[in-house]
Design a protein around this motif. Structure first.
Motif, PDB file in Angstrom:
ATOM      1  N   LYS A   1      63.916 103.613 -63.905  1.00 49.07           N
ATOM      2  CA  LYS A   1      62.783 102.718 -63.674  1.00 49.07           C
ATOM      3  C   LYS A   1      62.384 102.765 -62.199  1.00 49.07           C
ATOM      4  CE  LYS A   1      62.875  98.648 -65.235  1.00 49.07           C
ATOM      5  NZ  LYS A   1      63.276  97.247 -65.488  1.00 49.07           N
ATOM      6  N   PHE A   2      61.100 102.953 -61.957  1.00 49.45           N
ATOM      7  CA  PHE A   2      60.552 102.964 -60.602  1.00 49.45           C
ATOM      8  C   PHE A   2      59.563 101.811 -60.468  1.00 49.45           C
ATOM      9  CE2 PHE A   2      61.839 107.263 -61.550  1.00 49.45           C
ATOM     10  CZ  PHE A   2      62.345 107.774 -60.362  1.00 49.45           C
ATOM     11  N   ASP A   3      59.732 101.006 -59.434  1.00 48.23           N
ATOM     12  CA  ASP A   3      58.776  99.921 -59.193  1.00 48.23           C
ATOM     13  C   ASP A   3      57.497 100.422 -58.536  1.00 48.23           C
ATOM     14  OD1 ASP A   3      60.249  97.926 -60.328  1.00 48.23           O
ATOM     15  OD2 ASP A   3      61.115  97.186 -58.462  1.00 48.23           O
ATOM     16  N   GLY A   4      57.547 101.583 -57.894  1.00 44.35           N
ATOM     17  CA  GLY A   4      56.337 102.137 -57.293  1.00 44.35           C
ATOM     18  C   GLY A   4      56.660 103.298 -56.377  1.00 44.35           C
ATOM     19  N   VAL A   5      55.879 104.371 -56.494  1.00 41.37           N
ATOM     20  CA  VAL A   5      56.017 105.537 -55.619  1.00 41.37           C
ATOM     21  C   VAL A   5      54.615 105.893 -55.134  1.00 41.37           C
ATOM     22  CG1 VAL A   5      56.735 107.939 -55.419  1.00 41.37           C
ATOM     23  CG2 VAL A   5      57.982 106.398 -56.963  1.00 41.37           C
ATOM     24  N   PHE A   6      54.457 105.986 -53.819  1.00 45.70           N
ATOM     25  CA  PHE A   6      53.159 106.404 -53.304  1.00 45.70           C
ATOM     26  C   PHE A   6      53.254 107.871 -52.872  1.00 45.70           C
ATOM     27  CE2 PHE A   6      49.409 106.903 -50.817  1.00 45.70           C
ATOM     28  CZ  PHE A   6      48.498 106.080 -51.463  1.00 45.70           C
ATOM     29  N   ARG A   7      52.642 108.760 -53.561  1.00 44.12           N
ATOM     30  CA  ARG A   7      51.739 108.602 -54.672  1.00 44.12           C
ATOM     31  C   ARG A   7      51.836 109.845 -55.535  1.00 44.12           C
ATOM     32  NH1 ARG A   7      46.838 110.458 -55.983  1.00 44.12           N
ATOM     33  NH2 ARG A   7      45.755 108.936 -57.260  1.00 44.12           N
ATOM     34  N   ASN A   8      51.154 109.891 -56.679  1.00 44.05           N
ATOM     35  CA  ASN A   8      51.097 111.074 -57.546  1.00 44.05           C
ATOM     36  C   ASN A   8      52.490 111.705 -57.694  1.00 44.05           C
ATOM     37  OD1 ASN A   8      49.645 112.842 -59.205  1.00 44.05           O
ATOM     38  ND2 ASN A   8      49.469 114.360 -57.587  1.00 44.05           N
TER      39      ASN A   8
END
Length: 939
Positions: A138-145
């Protein structure tokens, strides 16, 4: 679903049984895996510099499991940098005038292809006993693509830098052994016109569940108040990724903040079919509930359990609050039936020194700073927030407008909106969904109206309990304005708000952006040459309004629910009204560190509940004796009297939502303000002329950081009398034991100083790699003379069935800016059974901790070209189709970082430090030329 009731005689037994069941361990585990990742830059378009990724004959999109280059499971990443998440690589880069204006001139992104791709790798062990569970990352957010691989298997791509996402890796796991997670983040494209960071800047988790489990974000809790009770509706989505069939029991139990069980419910249901999802609804009642409010943010916990054959197989927790919200077109906003004027701020997600990679503690720090100012609402501008921000708002009592990134009606847009809403809809702090912001191309026309209608109705299908808004700035006439449920006015100067309200009297409204003023903390005379704006609250431009003008407008109109100031904190990028070398905005009520500008005290006077008296400017104006200085007082007292060196300069009455002004001819000494309420003296505030700086003062911000390993330290200097020196700009150097520094800042919008001081790691390739055959398997211990005519390209046309007894290989590598402080290592990739390595003719020994790592004495190295020889007995193919390694390895050059340092800006700097996990004490010291060194101990 129908609620199951039990006779009163069995109720006590049932409650005891339920409590026992809730204590049972389920199959669900959620493990934070932020520690010990490897990181390196790749390249936007040069595949050789991108570690040969996607160069293979079969790509990861062609055949399953063919992740190649640095996406491969067994890729050698030992030379990469070791770090912990969250991580923002953009904030680590230097500033450049050719970089993006909107992103704060950091040398990253599309104009910097060598700093636009980041690779992350992590190895984890998964137990053999986990076979049969559903395993996901699970990833809460990766910037970007981001592209994610697991053991070389491609999992998927997530374009958005703000969405959380999850991948099921169950089929790809090496149970009972090592597994490799790989992430490739491409930050070359910007999503917003503000600083967004780069990399895995939010948390990552390993999750294990039973094949029958509550889906991620699979609960939806709503409440309805009836008399003194709350009726709770708990919807749950259950997925079956196994072959189990038959009956399940769903147990829903509510606990209060003290972990006391309040109520429970149990239902028997049928398991969903294979790879299907089923939704179930339970009704529960909470007697005399404690309501969630901005002053008393009471929270409850719903525990959803799935029981099969008498065993709890899954347990899922949902934090929620019980409260009512209402917008009224005549009387504004109501929370729990009581009118509440929204006193909000807009904010981006970056902070001084650390960019977007905020530790959880800093989320609390920032929300508490806003609460101190009197703010009760927060708008996420302009994207879904990190989950920890909403958690902080839930716990601290801050209302939130939750905003999606982009308007539209296709899957890209609606899927993003749905994921945000399903993730966030249980947070009591969220009171409004925003589906857009300043979409100038469609705001005033039929397309905007159509898009808004689709998104608004779509949002209602996911959560019918909250209204929808859009921030609008290009006139308040038609298009989006005529369709949106709650009108979001962006700036008074962009249209006639009263006229719009008279046309749409049934449409509630609020100021979603207001202010946009310019101010530099501690500066009281605008200096365009230095890019400094005076901190007095002035109109930023003719059609825009000061903070005071904006608040008076919204406060004086009951039909407007309130306003959201642009912004609570300064942020990187958008250095309006200037450009380079300004690198941060000037809009904030606080600077990028959270140090207050003077506008904070105006708002505190009229937004807060406590008596306030603040005097500006400071009183250090050497060389300006006799010059008239504007002196302002921010206060909610009835009257304020001003004194200079004990001589009264007059008493003035305070206008509601206003401030007071005097013209004072400067003379060194003490400027004093006295505040009166009902004719009685209640507050005194002074500004004193200080002596020169002598001491460094370190203050730990305990009040604004929750208990944890991260601390915020304020750095300032004082004179011989202990007075803060407001004009100081000394450069302070820092050292730490028992912890590490995460970042430094000072709030100066023109500072081009480093945010971080970290070791620089360069990876240097070995080129021109050649070989000669040797007839003996005995490897030389001294480098011999080899004929220059016999060198051939290494491994070319090698007949692996007729190999020599051994080989001698030769290659070259270039060292630039060689220094005695550099640490140069060779990470050898096995090309032989036995190996001897020579550098510039000198034999080198492997390191004790890794037999395939060689760290060189810098005395044997040269600036420029260096030569490496490797003597090795050959590896043999076991099968004809075996692929043999032909890469000898990589040279790693570490240039140690400079000491951590930062100049004070108008007397202040900020350091964010993190305690080592096993350290008993952190010792932090600060020193500067001409000042006494100071030490701060944290236990």
């Amino acid at each position: 679903m129908k609620t199951t009731f039990v006779p009163k005689a069995l109720l006590s037994f049932f409650l005891l049984l339920s409590f026992w069941v809730s204590a049972q361990k389920s199959d669900r585990e959620l493990i934070l895996i932020d520690k010990d990742w490897r990181f390196s830059f790749g390249h936007l378009y040069d595949t050789k510099k991108d570690f040969g990724h996607a160069e293979g004959y079969f790509s990861y999109l062609t055949k399953t499991g063919f992740g190649d280059g640095s996406a491969a499971k067994d890729f050698d990443d030992r030379a990469w940098r070791k770090l912990d998440l969250p991580h923002d690589w953009a904030v680590e880069q230097p500033f450049s005038e050719s970089a993006s204006f909107s992103h704060g001139f950091k040398a990253a992104g599309k104009n910097y292809p060598e700093k636009s791709i980041g690779w992350y790798r992590k190895k984890i062990n998964i137990l053999e006993s986990d076979l049969g569970k559903v395993i996901s990352i699970k990833f809460d957010g990766v910037f970007r693509n981001s592209k994610v691989f697991f053991n070389g298997f491609y999992l998927g791509t997530e374009q958005s830098g703000y969405n959380g996402f999850e991948y099921d890796v169950t089929a790809y796991v090496n149970y009972g052994g090592e597994n490799t997670i790989v992430v490739r983040a491409d930050a070359s494209m910007e999503e917003g016109w503000f600083y967004e960071g780069a990399g895995i800047y939010r948390h990552v988790y390993l999750q294990k569940t039973n094949p029958i489990y509550v889906k991620e974000n699979g609960t939806y809790v709503t409440s309805e108040l009836k008399n003194n009770d709350a009726e709770i509706t708990a919807e749950v989505s259950i997925e079956n990724k196994g072959n189990s069939k038959g009956n399940l029991e769903i147990i829903q139990t509510i606990f209060d903040a003290s972990n006391k069980q309040i109520t429970t419910n149990s239902e028997k249901v049928s398991a969903p079919e294979f790879y299907k999802t089923a939704n179930f609804t339970s009704k529960l009642s909470v007697k005399n509930p404690l309501l969630w409010d901005i002053d008393t943010p009471n929270l409850y916990r719903l525990v959803t359990q799935i029981q099969q054959n008498g065993k709890i197989i899954d347990s899922y927790e949902t934090i929620f609050g019980i409260r009512t919200i209402k917008f009224d077109p005549e009387n504004g906003f109501f929370l729990n039936g009581k009118p509440l004027k929204l006193k909000g701020t807009n904010n981006h997600q970056d902070h001084a020194g650390i960019g977007t990679a905020l530790p959880d503690e800093i989320q609390y720090y920032r929300i508490k700073k806003l609460k101190e100012m009197g703010s009760n609402a927060y708008r996420c501008s302009h994207h879904p927030p990190t989950p920890e921000l909403l958690k902080a708002c839930d716990e601290l009592g801050m209302l939130v407008i939750d905003e999606t990134r982009l308007m539209g009606i296709n899957d890209y847009h609606l899927n993003d909106l749905q994921r945000m809403m399903e993730r966030d809809r249980n947070h009591p702090s969220v009171f409004c969904w925003s589906v857009g912001n300043e979409e100038w191309n469609i705001e005033g026309g039929i397309v905007g109206e159509r898009v808004t209608n689709v998104m608004q109705n779509f949002a209602k299908s996911i959560d019918s309990t909250r209204p929808v808004t859009v921030g609008i700035s290009s006139g308040f006439k038609s298009g989006i304005s005529s369709a949106v449920e709650i009108m979001g006015y962006n700036y008074l100067g962009n249209g006639d708000i009263d006229a719009h309200r008279n046309q749409f009297k049934n449409q509630p409204g609020m100021g979603t952006e207001e202010g946009s003023t310019f101010a530099t903390r501690g500066i009281y005379f605008t200096d365009d040459a230095k890019h400094y704006q005076s901190a007095y609250d002035k109109k930023p431009r003719p059609t825009f309004y000061s903070i005071e003008e904006g608040w008076k407008f919204y406060a004086g109109r009951p039909y407007l629910a309130g306003m959201f100031i642009w912004t609570g904190f300064d942020y990187r990028g958008e250095p309006t009204p200037y450009g380079w070398p300004s690198v941060t905005s000037y809009f904030g009520m606080m600077d990028v560190c959270g140090f207050p500008k003077d506008n904070v005290f105006y708002l505190k006077s009229w937004w807060g509940k406590e008596p306030v008296l603040h005097l500006l400017p400071h009183w250090n104006w050497i060389g300006m004796e006799g010059t008239a200085i504007d002196v302002w007082a921010y206060s909610n007292c009835d009257e304020v009297e001003l004194f200079l060196n004990k001589k009264s300069l007059g008493k003035k009455k305070m206008e509601k939502n206003g401030h007071l002004e005097w013209k004072v001819n400067y003379a060194p000494g003490t400027l004093e303000a006295v505040g009166y309420k009902n004719g009685k003296k209640v507050l005194t505030e002074t500004q004193k002329t200080t002596a020169k700086a002598e001491n460094i003062k370190l203050s730990l911000d305990k009040e604004n950081v929750v208990k944890g390993n991260v601390s915020v330290v304020t750095v300032e200097v004082t004179d011989k009398n202990g007075l803060h020196v407001p004009t100081a700009n000394d450069e302070i150097e820092f050292a730490i034991k028992g912890g590490k520094i995460l970042g430094v800042g000072n709030g100066d919008p023109t500072s081009l100083e480093s945010d971080k001081f970290i070791d620089n790691i360069d990876l240097v390739a070995i080129n021109n790699f050649k070989e000669q055959k040797v007839n003996t398997a005995v490897l030389p211990q001294q480098l011999l003379n080899y004929s220059e005519n016999e060198w051939v390209e290494a491994f070319k046309d090698r007949d692996y069935k007729k190999q020599a007894a051994s080989y001698i290989y030769k290659g070259e590598f270039d060292l630039k800016n060689k220094s005695a402080s550099n640490i140069v290592s060779f990470f050898y990739k096995k090309i032989g059974v036995e190996t001897v390595v020579f550098i510039n003719g000198n034999k080198v020994e492997p390191s004790a901790e890794d037999a395939q790592k060689y760290t060189f004495n810098t005395a044997i190295l040269k600036e420029g070209k260096n030569t490496i020889h490797i003597a090795a007995t050959p590896l043999q193919k076991i099968k004809d189709w075996d692929v043999m390694n032909t890469d000898p390895g990589i040279i790693q050059v570490i240039t140690p970082a400079e000491p951590w340092k930062r100049k004070l800006f108008n007397g202040y700097a900020q350091i964010i430090i993190q305690k080592d996990e096993n350290a008993k004490e952190v010792v932090f010291s600060a020193s500067a030329k001409g000042l006494r060194t100071t030490t701060l101990s944290l236990k």
